[in-house]
Enzyme design. Structure first.
Site, mmCIF file in Angstrom:
data_model
loop_
_atom_site.group_PDB
_atom_site.id
_atom_site.type_symbol
_atom_site.label_atom_id
_atom_site.label_comp_id
_atom_site.label_asym_id
_atom_site.label_seq_id
_atom_site.Cartn_x
_atom_site.Cartn_y
_atom_site.Cartn_z
ATOM 1 N N SER A 153 -20.415 8.424 -17.782
ATOM 2 C CA SER A 153 -19.008 8.795 -17.730
ATOM 3 C C SER A 153 -18.236 8.379 -18.967
ATOM 4 C CB SER A 153 -18.359 8.189 -16.481
ATOM 5 O OG SER A 153 -18.558 6.784 -16.452
ATOM 6 N N ASP A 402 -9.387 0.200 -12.671
ATOM 7 C CA ASP A 402 -10.552 0.633 -13.442
ATOM 8 C C ASP A 402 -10.392 0.108 -14.860
ATOM 9 O OD1 ASP A 402 -12.426 1.941 -14.984
ATOM 10 O OD2 ASP A 402 -12.105 3.909 -14.081
ATOM 11 N N HIS A 405 -12.992 2.590 -17.988
ATOM 12 C CA HIS A 405 -12.680 3.863 -18.628
ATOM 13 C C HIS A 405 -11.348 3.785 -19.369
ATOM 14 C CE1 HIS A 405 -15.707 4.983 -15.630
ATOM 15 N NE2 HIS A 405 -16.031 5.924 -16.488
#
Length: 426
Positions: A153, A402, A405
């Site tokens: 990702s 998060d 990311h």
């Protein structure tokens, strides 16, 4: 693997906090990095204060040989990966609302982030300057060609950043620019007038694994399995690519051991062995380098490998409150000597060791150190959540932030500035 808060607190006391990591097409994963050791000195990521700066493995080329796509050379002694962040009043290359292709997990303003300072920092190397990203040059170079990002990702975010950087000069019609998903694992952005594609291929381990389904890959850390010497299954989709950007790291972080399978996944009688994670990662690097050497022409193709993307999951590392992470962080880490947690895998040294042996000229993009300062730029809580948040989570945003990311526009655009510089001025 879901880690209860009690375990999280215990791990913080040990200095190895769990990693709250979101995979783009699955719910939030809580990944605990269980052990690690310093490998900064191997990669040359230590500050010049401590020792003379060392670069990563150099791009190997014969005397007088010009690398594919190069239009010039970098200044002598210029290390674009050693530098500092400086404020830039001009702002980002694009605004979030100007790029319709940004995926929801990366669109932080759409999901409630109000501050925008994280978009206004520019990377300034110590001994030279980065060439300005030129979308026209990038697209003209890609005319009738393919560029592909391969990995997990984080590669996915790197891909969307590149798409946003170039799409702004293409007329905003479906026929002129579009994104399609061809086989599930492959996502393709096409610039029609250039007959150019920028692609992302989901392969978190590069090798065949039980996490290869881009939609259904919620495999617990201890249940992840990679098939030995199986890169060709994915590699068949990479053939013919002109500019390749590999990355694989975070999915290997399962602990001291990693499971390797000898036979195919559809066989009834399979043999699974547990080997040291460093050994498993080395196997993947060897397979990737062998595949590149056998399937790519260095006179026509450029290959890049992006180093580890740092996380900011333990605020005590930068001298803040013990219970905290990237949530509500709006400033950079300004300490040039900051290197983050010791909880990093010794397998990272494998990259340097194996790439030095490679006969193919592969360019390493050392994004680790420069990204380590950017605790302000993660998606944090400002993203689409695939599972409904519980009342307990909503009451404690730190628990679901998060910190792996990155928001777009943001840090990953700088990764692509570095890529642009190394592609045209190696």
């Amino acid at each position: 693997m879901d880690v209860p808060l009690s375990s999280s607190a215990a791990l913080r006391r040990k200095g190895c906090p769990p990693l709250y990591f979101f995979i783009p097409v699955a719910p939030i994963l809580f990944i605990t990095i269980l052990y690690g050791e310093h490998f900064l000195i191997i990669f040359g990521w230590q500050s010049e204060v401590h020792r003379p700066h060392q670069t990563l493995s150099p791009v190997k080329k014969k005397d007088g040989e010009k690398l594919a796509f190069a239009v010039g050379e970098a200044e002598r002694g210029c290390d674009i990966f050693s530098g500092r962040w400086v404020w830039d009043e001009r702002g980002p290359h694009y605004q979030e609302a100007e790029c319709p292709f940004i995926s929801s997990p990366l669109a932080c303003q759409e999901y409630g982030r109000v501050d925008t300072d994280y978009q206004n920092w520019r990377w300034q190397p110590h001994s030279c300057s980065l060439p300005s990203f030129n979308a026209s040059l990038m697209l003209e170079t890609l005319r009738d060609k393919r560029m592909m990002f391969v990995g997990d990702s984080l590669s996915w975010g790197h891909f969307y950043s590149m798409v946003c950087l170039v799409q702004k000069i293409i007329p905003p019609s479906y026929d002129a620019r579009s994104i399609t998903a061809w086989n599930g694992s492959l996502t393709v952005f096409k610039a029609k007038d250039y007959n150019a594609t920028i692609e992302f291929y989901w392969a978190p381990f590069l090798l065949e694994s039980n996490s290869d389904n881009p939609v259904i890959h919620r495999i617990k850390e201890n249940d992840r399995v990679v098939r030995r010497d199986s890169i060709n299954k994915h590699g068949d989709h990479w053939k013919g690519v002109d500019i390749m950007v590999f990355n694989t790291y975070i999915w290997w972080m399962t602990g001291l051991k990693f499971k390797i399978q000898e036979g195919a996944f559809d066989e009834d009688d399979i043999d699974i062995a547990e080997v040291p994670t460093e050994e498993a990662y080395r196997m993947a690097m060897k397979s990737m380098l062998r595949w590149v050497n056998e399937n790519m022409d260095p006179s026509k193709t450029r290959v890049f490998f992006t180093t580890m993307s740092p996380v900011h999951i333990n605020s005590i590392e930068w001298g803040a409150h013990e219970y905290g992470n990237c949530y509500n962080q709006t400033d950079l880490i300004h300490d040039a000597n900051y290197w983050g947690s010791d909880c990093r895998k010794s397998v990272m040294k494998v990259i340097d060791e194996e790439f030095r042996k490679s006969r193919y000229p592969i360019t390493l993009l050392n994004i680790t150190q420069m990204s380590s300062y950017r605790k302000d730029a993660h998606t944090s809580i400002y993203k689409k959540h695939w599972d409904p948040l519980t009342p307990e989570q909503l009451a404690d945003p730190v628990s679901y932030a998060d910190c792996g990311h990155w928001c777009l526009p943001g840090v990953q655009d700088t990764w692509n500035e570095l890529l642009f510089a190394k592609l045209f001025y190696p």
